[in-house]
Design an enzyme around this catalytic site. Sequence first.
Site, mmCIF file in Angstrom:
data_model
loop_
_atom_site.group_PDB
_atom_site.id
_atom_site.type_symbol
_atom_site.label_atom_id
_atom_site.label_comp_id
_atom_site.label_asym_id
_atom_site.label_seq_id
_atom_site.Cartn_x
_atom_site.Cartn_y
_atom_site.Cartn_z
ATOM 1 N N LYS A 94 -4.024 -0.466 0.303
ATOM 2 C CA LYS A 94 -5.067 0.572 0.252
ATOM 3 C C LYS A 94 -6.117 0.358 1.340
ATOM 4 O O LYS A 94 -6.530 1.303 2.028
ATOM 5 C CB LYS A 94 -5.711 0.591 -1.140
ATOM 6 N N THR A 95 -6.576 -0.876 1.512
ATOM 7 C CA THR A 95 -7.576 -1.173 2.546
ATOM 8 C C THR A 95 -6.998 -0.929 3.937
ATOM 9 O O THR A 95 -7.670 -0.358 4.814
ATOM 10 C CB THR A 95 -8.057 -2.630 2.428
ATOM 11 N N ARG A 147 1.071 -7.700 0.398
ATOM 12 C CA ARG A 147 0.114 -8.816 0.496
ATOM 13 C C ARG A 147 0.770 -10.121 0.049
ATOM 14 O O ARG A 147 0.589 -11.168 0.673
ATOM 15 C CB ARG A 147 -1.132 -8.545 -0.355
ATOM 16 N N ASP A 184 -14.102 0.009 -1.943
ATOM 17 C CA ASP A 184 -13.033 -0.642 -2.694
ATOM 18 C C ASP A 184 -13.490 -0.834 -4.139
ATOM 19 O O ASP A 184 -14.697 -0.916 -4.408
ATOM 20 C CB ASP A 184 -12.700 -1.990 -2.049
ATOM 21 N N THR A 191 -7.543 0.174 -8.555
ATOM 22 C CA THR A 191 -6.336 -0.222 -9.273
ATOM 23 C C THR A 191 -6.311 0.414 -10.655
ATOM 24 O O THR A 191 -5.327 0.281 -11.381
ATOM 25 C CB THR A 191 -6.281 -1.752 -9.432
#
Length: 341
Positions: free
Chosen positions: A72-73, A225, A117, A166
Amino acid sequence: MTAVKERQNSILSNKRNEEENIAEESIRPLWLADYIGQQSIKDNLSVFIGAANKREEPLDHVLLYGSAGLGKTTLASIIARETGRDIRITSGPAIERPIDLIIILKALKEGDVLFIDEIHRLRRPIEEILYSAMEDFAVDRVISRGIGAKPIRIALPKFTLIGATTRSGNLSSPLRARFGIMLALSFYTPEQLEKIVMRSATILNVQITQKAAYEVASRSRGTPRIANRLLRRVRDFAEIKNEGTITEEIADYALSCLGIDKRGLDEEDRAILEILTGKFKGRAVGLETLSASVSDEPENIEEVYEPYLLKEGLIEKTTRGRMATAEAYICLGKEVPQNVF
Protein backbone atom coordinates in the site's frame (compact mmCIF):
# COMPACT_ATOMS: atom_id res chain seq x y z
CA MET A 1 18.81 -2.56 33.69
CA THR A 2 20.09 1.01 34.02
CA ALA A 3 18.45 3.95 32.23
CA VAL A 4 21.63 4.44 30.17
CA LYS A 5 21.58 0.79 29.06
CA GLU A 6 17.89 1.02 28.13
CA ARG A 7 18.63 4.15 26.11
CA GLN A 8 21.51 2.42 24.32
CA ASN A 9 19.28 -0.54 23.47
CA SER A 10 16.62 1.83 22.20
CA ILE A 11 19.11 3.61 19.96
CA LEU A 12 20.45 0.31 18.63
CA SER A 13 16.93 -0.95 17.99
CA ASN A 14 16.04 2.24 16.14
CA LYS A 15 19.25 1.92 14.13
CA ARG A 16 18.35 -1.63 13.12
CA ASN A 17 14.86 -0.55 12.13
CA GLU A 18 16.34 2.32 10.12
CA GLU A 19 18.65 -0.07 8.28
CA GLU A 20 15.74 -2.40 7.52
CA ASN A 21 13.71 0.55 6.20
CA ILE A 22 16.60 1.69 3.99
CA ALA A 23 16.91 -1.82 2.56
CA GLU A 24 13.16 -1.93 1.95
CA GLU A 25 13.17 1.48 0.24
CA SER A 26 15.99 0.47 -2.12
CA ILE A 27 13.98 -2.39 -3.63
CA ARG A 28 10.59 -0.71 -3.90
CA PRO A 29 9.37 -0.19 -7.48
CA LEU A 30 9.13 3.44 -8.57
CA TRP A 31 6.60 3.19 -11.42
CA LEU A 32 3.45 1.22 -12.18
CA ALA A 33 5.29 -0.61 -14.96
CA ASP A 34 7.76 -1.98 -12.36
CA TYR A 35 5.05 -2.97 -9.86
CA ILE A 36 4.52 -6.74 -9.92
CA GLY A 37 1.08 -8.23 -9.26
CA GLN A 38 -2.28 -6.57 -8.50
CA GLN A 39 -2.87 -6.35 -12.26
CA SER A 40 -6.48 -5.11 -12.15
CA ILE A 41 -5.48 -2.35 -9.72
CA LYS A 42 -2.61 -1.32 -11.99
CA ASP A 43 -4.87 -1.28 -15.05
CA ASN A 44 -7.51 0.86 -13.34
CA LEU A 45 -4.97 3.21 -11.79
CA SER A 46 -3.28 3.81 -15.14
CA VAL A 47 -6.66 4.97 -16.50
CA PHE A 48 -7.49 7.16 -13.49
CA ILE A 49 -4.02 8.71 -13.41
CA GLY A 50 -3.93 9.24 -17.16
CA ALA A 51 -7.31 10.97 -17.12
CA ALA A 52 -6.38 13.19 -14.17
CA ASN A 53 -3.09 14.17 -15.82
CA LYS A 54 -4.89 14.94 -19.09
CA ARG A 55 -7.32 17.25 -17.27
CA GLU A 56 -4.42 18.71 -15.27
CA GLU A 57 -6.33 17.99 -12.06
CA PRO A 58 -5.33 16.23 -8.85
CA LEU A 59 -6.29 12.56 -8.74
CA ASP A 60 -9.45 11.77 -6.78
CA HIS A 61 -8.97 10.59 -3.19
CA VAL A 62 -7.80 6.96 -2.97
CA LEU A 63 -8.40 4.31 -0.30
CA LEU A 64 -6.02 1.33 -0.33
CA TYR A 65 -6.99 -1.60 1.87
CA GLY A 66 -5.64 -5.07 2.46
CA SER A 67 -3.38 -7.04 4.78
CA ALA A 68 -0.08 -5.63 6.02
CA GLY A 69 2.88 -5.86 3.65
CA LEU A 70 0.97 -6.06 0.35
CA GLY A 71 2.38 -2.80 -1.02
CA LYS A 72 0.00 0.00 0.00
CA THR A 73 2.78 2.47 0.89
CA THR A 74 4.69 1.57 -2.27
CA LEU A 75 1.58 2.10 -4.37
CA ALA A 76 0.95 5.51 -2.77
CA SER A 77 4.47 6.64 -3.67
CA ILE A 78 4.01 5.36 -7.22
CA ILE A 79 0.73 7.29 -7.58
CA ALA A 80 2.48 10.50 -6.52
CA ARG A 81 5.34 9.89 -8.95
CA GLU A 82 3.03 8.98 -11.85
CA THR A 83 1.01 12.16 -11.32
CA GLY A 84 4.14 14.27 -10.96
CA ARG A 85 3.20 15.40 -7.44
CA ASP A 86 5.01 15.63 -4.12
CA ILE A 87 3.94 13.25 -1.38
CA ARG A 88 3.61 13.96 2.33
CA ILE A 89 3.52 10.87 4.56
CA THR A 90 2.02 10.46 8.02
CA SER A 91 -0.06 7.91 9.94
CA GLY A 92 -3.27 7.85 11.91
CA PRO A 93 -1.63 7.36 15.34
CA ALA A 94 0.84 10.21 14.67
CA ILE A 95 -1.99 12.77 14.35
CA GLU A 96 -2.92 13.24 17.98
CA ARG A 97 -4.89 16.49 17.91
CA PRO A 98 -7.14 18.26 15.38
CA ILE A 99 -4.62 21.12 15.17
CA ASP A 100 -1.96 18.60 14.06
CA LEU A 101 -4.03 17.68 11.01
CA ILE A 102 -4.81 21.32 10.24
CA ILE A 103 -1.09 22.15 10.29
CA ILE A 104 -0.38 19.25 7.92
CA LEU A 105 -3.17 20.30 5.55
CA LYS A 106 -2.12 23.97 5.52
CA ALA A 107 1.45 22.98 4.59
CA LEU A 108 0.29 21.19 1.43
CA LYS A 109 0.85 22.71 -1.99
CA GLU A 110 -1.55 22.60 -4.92
CA GLY A 111 -1.84 19.04 -6.18
CA ASP A 112 0.19 17.43 -3.38
CA VAL A 113 -0.51 13.85 -2.28
CA LEU A 114 -1.15 13.32 1.44
CA PHE A 115 -0.67 9.70 2.47
CA ILE A 116 -2.16 8.63 5.81
CA ASP A 117 -1.19 5.11 6.79
CA GLU A 118 -3.39 3.27 9.30
CA ILE A 119 -6.12 5.78 8.58
CA HIS A 120 -8.58 3.64 10.55
CA ARG A 121 -6.76 4.71 13.72
CA LEU A 122 -7.64 8.39 13.37
CA ARG A 123 -9.62 9.70 16.33
CA ARG A 124 -13.19 10.74 15.47
CA PRO A 125 -12.73 14.52 16.04
CA ILE A 126 -9.70 14.42 13.72
CA GLU A 127 -11.53 12.30 11.17
CA GLU A 128 -14.36 14.84 11.05
CA ILE A 129 -11.94 17.56 9.97
CA LEU A 130 -11.11 15.46 6.93
CA TYR A 131 -14.72 15.52 5.74
CA SER A 132 -14.68 19.15 4.65
CA ALA A 133 -11.00 19.02 3.71
CA MET A 134 -11.63 16.19 1.25
CA GLU A 135 -14.92 17.51 -0.07
CA ASP A 136 -14.59 21.30 -0.03
CA PHE A 137 -10.80 21.71 0.32
CA ALA A 138 -11.38 23.84 3.39
CA VAL A 139 -11.47 23.36 7.17
CA ASP A 140 -13.37 25.22 9.87
CA ARG A 141 -11.61 26.35 12.99
CA VAL A 142 -12.94 28.19 16.06
CA ILE A 143 -10.96 31.24 17.09
CA SER A 144 -10.91 32.23 20.80
CA ARG A 145 -13.32 30.84 23.39
CA GLY A 146 -16.46 31.81 25.24
CA ILE A 147 -18.64 34.69 24.06
CA GLY A 148 -16.00 35.97 21.65
CA ALA A 149 -15.53 32.62 19.94
CA LYS A 150 -16.13 32.65 16.19
CA PRO A 151 -15.62 30.09 13.46
CA ILE A 152 -13.39 30.84 10.50
CA ARG A 153 -12.98 28.84 7.29
CA ILE A 154 -9.45 28.10 6.16
CA ALA A 155 -9.09 27.46 2.43
CA LEU A 156 -6.81 24.61 1.39
CA PRO A 157 -5.10 23.82 -1.90
CA LYS A 158 -6.61 20.99 -3.91
CA PHE A 159 -4.86 17.78 -2.92
CA THR A 160 -5.18 14.01 -3.18
CA LEU A 161 -5.63 12.04 0.02
CA ILE A 162 -4.45 8.44 -0.07
CA GLY A 163 -5.54 6.45 2.94
CA ALA A 164 -4.19 2.98 3.73
CA THR A 165 -5.78 0.54 6.12
CA THR A 166 -5.74 -3.11 7.10
CA ARG A 167 -9.22 -2.71 8.56
CA SER A 168 -11.53 -1.05 6.07
CA GLY A 169 -14.51 -2.11 8.20
CA ASN A 170 -13.29 0.19 10.97
CA LEU A 171 -13.65 3.29 8.80
CA SER A 172 -16.77 5.32 9.39
CA SER A 173 -19.28 5.46 6.54
CA PRO A 174 -18.91 9.26 6.08
CA LEU A 175 -15.13 8.96 5.66
CA ARG A 176 -15.32 5.94 3.37
CA ALA A 177 -17.91 7.69 1.18
CA ARG A 178 -15.50 10.55 0.45
CA PHE A 179 -12.99 8.34 -1.32
CA GLY A 180 -13.62 8.33 -5.06
CA ILE A 181 -11.26 5.41 -5.71
CA MET A 182 -11.24 2.32 -3.47
CA LEU A 183 -8.76 -0.44 -4.21
CA ALA A 184 -8.50 -3.79 -2.40
CA LEU A 185 -5.04 -5.40 -2.49
CA SER A 186 -5.05 -9.19 -2.48
CA PHE A 187 -2.45 -11.79 -1.50
CA TYR A 188 0.15 -12.63 -4.15
CA THR A 189 0.65 -15.97 -5.85
CA PRO A 190 4.01 -17.80 -5.41
CA GLU A 191 4.74 -17.10 -9.10
CA GLN A 192 4.27 -13.36 -8.61
CA LEU A 193 6.40 -13.39 -5.48
CA GLU A 194 9.08 -15.34 -7.33
CA LYS A 195 9.35 -12.44 -9.79
CA ILE A 196 9.58 -10.00 -6.88
CA VAL A 197 12.33 -12.04 -5.21
CA MET A 198 14.31 -12.26 -8.47
CA ARG A 199 13.95 -8.50 -9.02
CA SER A 200 14.99 -7.70 -5.43
CA ALA A 201 17.96 -10.07 -5.65
CA THR A 202 19.17 -8.25 -8.77
CA ILE A 203 18.92 -4.87 -7.02
CA LEU A 204 20.68 -6.21 -3.91
CA ASN A 205 23.34 -7.90 -6.08
CA VAL A 206 22.48 -11.33 -4.69
CA GLN A 207 23.13 -14.50 -6.70
CA ILE A 208 20.03 -16.69 -6.57
CA THR A 209 18.67 -19.53 -8.70
CA GLN A 210 15.09 -19.47 -9.95
CA LYS A 211 14.21 -22.57 -7.91
CA ALA A 212 15.60 -20.89 -4.79
CA ALA A 213 13.56 -17.76 -5.52
CA TYR A 214 10.43 -19.89 -5.78
CA GLU A 215 11.30 -21.63 -2.50
CA VAL A 216 11.48 -18.25 -0.76
CA ALA A 217 8.34 -17.03 -2.53
CA SER A 218 6.27 -20.08 -1.66
CA ARG A 219 6.98 -19.60 2.05
CA SER A 220 6.29 -15.84 2.11
CA ARG A 221 2.59 -15.95 3.06
CA GLY A 222 1.57 -14.27 -0.20
CA THR A 223 3.19 -11.03 0.99
CA PRO A 224 5.96 -9.07 -0.80
CA ARG A 225 7.29 -7.49 2.41
CA ILE A 226 7.83 -10.92 3.92
CA ALA A 227 9.38 -12.23 0.69
CA ASN A 228 11.94 -9.40 0.67
CA ARG A 229 12.67 -9.85 4.38
CA LEU A 230 13.22 -13.58 3.96
CA LEU A 231 15.46 -12.96 0.95
CA ARG A 232 17.76 -10.81 3.08
CA ARG A 233 17.91 -13.44 5.82
CA VAL A 234 18.51 -16.29 3.36
CA ARG A 235 21.27 -14.17 1.82
CA ASP A 236 23.00 -14.17 5.22
CA PHE A 237 22.98 -17.99 5.32
CA ALA A 238 24.23 -18.16 1.73
CA GLU A 239 27.18 -15.87 2.48
CA ILE A 240 28.31 -18.09 5.35
CA LYS A 241 27.35 -21.52 3.98
CA ASN A 242 27.67 -21.21 0.18
CA GLU A 243 29.95 -18.28 -0.75
CA GLY A 244 26.99 -15.99 -1.35
CA THR A 245 24.97 -18.01 -3.87
CA ILE A 246 21.41 -18.89 -2.86
CA THR A 247 20.47 -22.33 -4.14
CA GLU A 248 17.25 -24.22 -3.49
CA GLU A 249 19.04 -26.32 -0.85
CA ILE A 250 20.43 -23.25 0.93
CA ALA A 251 17.02 -21.55 0.82
CA ASP A 252 15.31 -24.60 2.30
CA TYR A 253 17.99 -24.95 4.99
CA ALA A 254 17.86 -21.25 5.92
CA LEU A 255 14.07 -21.07 6.07
CA SER A 256 13.95 -24.24 8.16
CA CYS A 257 16.45 -22.68 10.57
CA LEU A 258 14.17 -19.64 10.76
CA GLY A 259 11.28 -21.91 11.73
CA ILE A 260 9.29 -21.31 8.54
CA ASP A 261 7.66 -24.41 7.10
CA LYS A 262 6.64 -25.25 3.53
CA ARG A 263 3.31 -23.44 3.92
CA GLY A 264 4.97 -20.30 5.23
CA LEU A 265 3.80 -20.86 8.80
CA ASP A 266 6.14 -19.68 11.52
CA GLU A 267 6.35 -20.51 15.21
CA GLU A 268 3.66 -17.97 16.16
CA ASP A 269 1.24 -19.40 13.57
CA ARG A 270 1.80 -22.89 14.87
CA ALA A 271 1.42 -21.70 18.47
CA ILE A 272 -2.00 -20.25 17.60
CA LEU A 273 -3.05 -23.47 15.89
CA GLU A 274 -1.71 -25.60 18.76
CA ILE A 275 -3.77 -23.57 21.24
CA LEU A 276 -6.94 -23.87 19.16
CA THR A 277 -6.54 -27.60 18.46
CA GLY A 278 -5.02 -28.59 21.79
CA LYS A 279 -6.00 -26.53 24.79
CA PHE A 280 -9.43 -25.59 23.44
CA LYS A 281 -9.97 -28.82 21.44
CA GLY A 282 -11.54 -27.09 18.45
CA ARG A 283 -13.96 -24.91 20.44
CA ALA A 284 -14.48 -21.26 19.52
CA VAL A 285 -12.08 -18.89 21.32
CA GLY A 286 -12.43 -15.14 21.79
CA LEU A 287 -9.64 -12.87 20.55
CA GLU A 288 -8.66 -11.68 24.04
CA THR A 289 -8.47 -15.25 25.35
CA LEU A 290 -6.41 -16.35 22.36
CA SER A 291 -4.13 -13.34 22.80
CA ALA A 292 -3.51 -14.19 26.45
CA SER A 293 -2.89 -17.85 25.61
CA VAL A 294 -0.13 -17.12 23.07
CA SER A 295 1.21 -14.06 24.93
CA ASP A 296 0.81 -11.69 21.99
CA GLU A 297 -1.15 -8.50 21.39
CA PRO A 298 -4.68 -8.88 19.99
CA GLU A 299 -3.81 -6.41 17.21
CA ASN A 300 -0.86 -8.56 16.13
CA ILE A 301 -3.01 -11.67 15.94
CA GLU A 302 -5.76 -9.85 14.06
CA GLU A 303 -3.55 -7.97 11.58
CA VAL A 304 -0.41 -10.11 11.16
CA TYR A 305 -1.31 -13.77 11.67
CA GLU A 306 -5.04 -14.17 11.27
CA PRO A 307 -5.44 -13.00 7.61
CA TYR A 308 -3.07 -15.67 6.29
CA LEU A 309 -4.48 -18.42 8.53
CA LEU A 310 -7.95 -17.52 7.25
CA LYS A 311 -6.74 -17.50 3.65
CA GLU A 312 -5.17 -20.94 4.10
CA GLY A 313 -8.38 -22.30 5.60
CA LEU A 314 -6.67 -23.17 8.89
CA ILE A 315 -8.99 -21.14 11.10
CA GLU A 316 -12.42 -19.60 10.76
CA LYS A 317 -14.12 -16.69 12.49
CA THR A 318 -17.55 -17.25 13.99
CA THR A 319 -19.85 -15.15 16.16
CA ARG A 320 -18.45 -17.07 19.15
CA GLY A 321 -14.77 -16.58 18.28
CA ARG A 322 -11.90 -18.21 16.36
CA MET A 323 -12.00 -21.93 15.60
CA ALA A 324 -9.46 -24.33 14.12
CA THR A 325 -10.62 -26.11 10.97
CA ALA A 326 -10.10 -29.76 10.05
CA GLU A 327 -7.26 -28.57 7.80
CA ALA A 328 -5.47 -27.16 10.87
CA TYR A 329 -5.42 -30.61 12.51
CA ILE A 330 -4.09 -32.17 9.30
CA CYS A 331 -1.45 -29.44 9.01
CA LEU A 332 -0.21 -30.21 12.53
CA GLY A 333 -0.29 -33.95 11.92
CA LYS A 334 -3.13 -34.48 14.37
CA GLU A 335 -6.20 -36.67 14.11
CA VAL A 336 -9.31 -34.72 13.20
CA PRO A 337 -11.85 -35.01 16.07
CA GLN A 338 -15.16 -36.23 14.62
CA ASN A 339 -17.24 -34.70 17.40
CA VAL A 340 -16.14 -31.19 16.40
CA PHE A 341 -16.63 -31.24 12.62
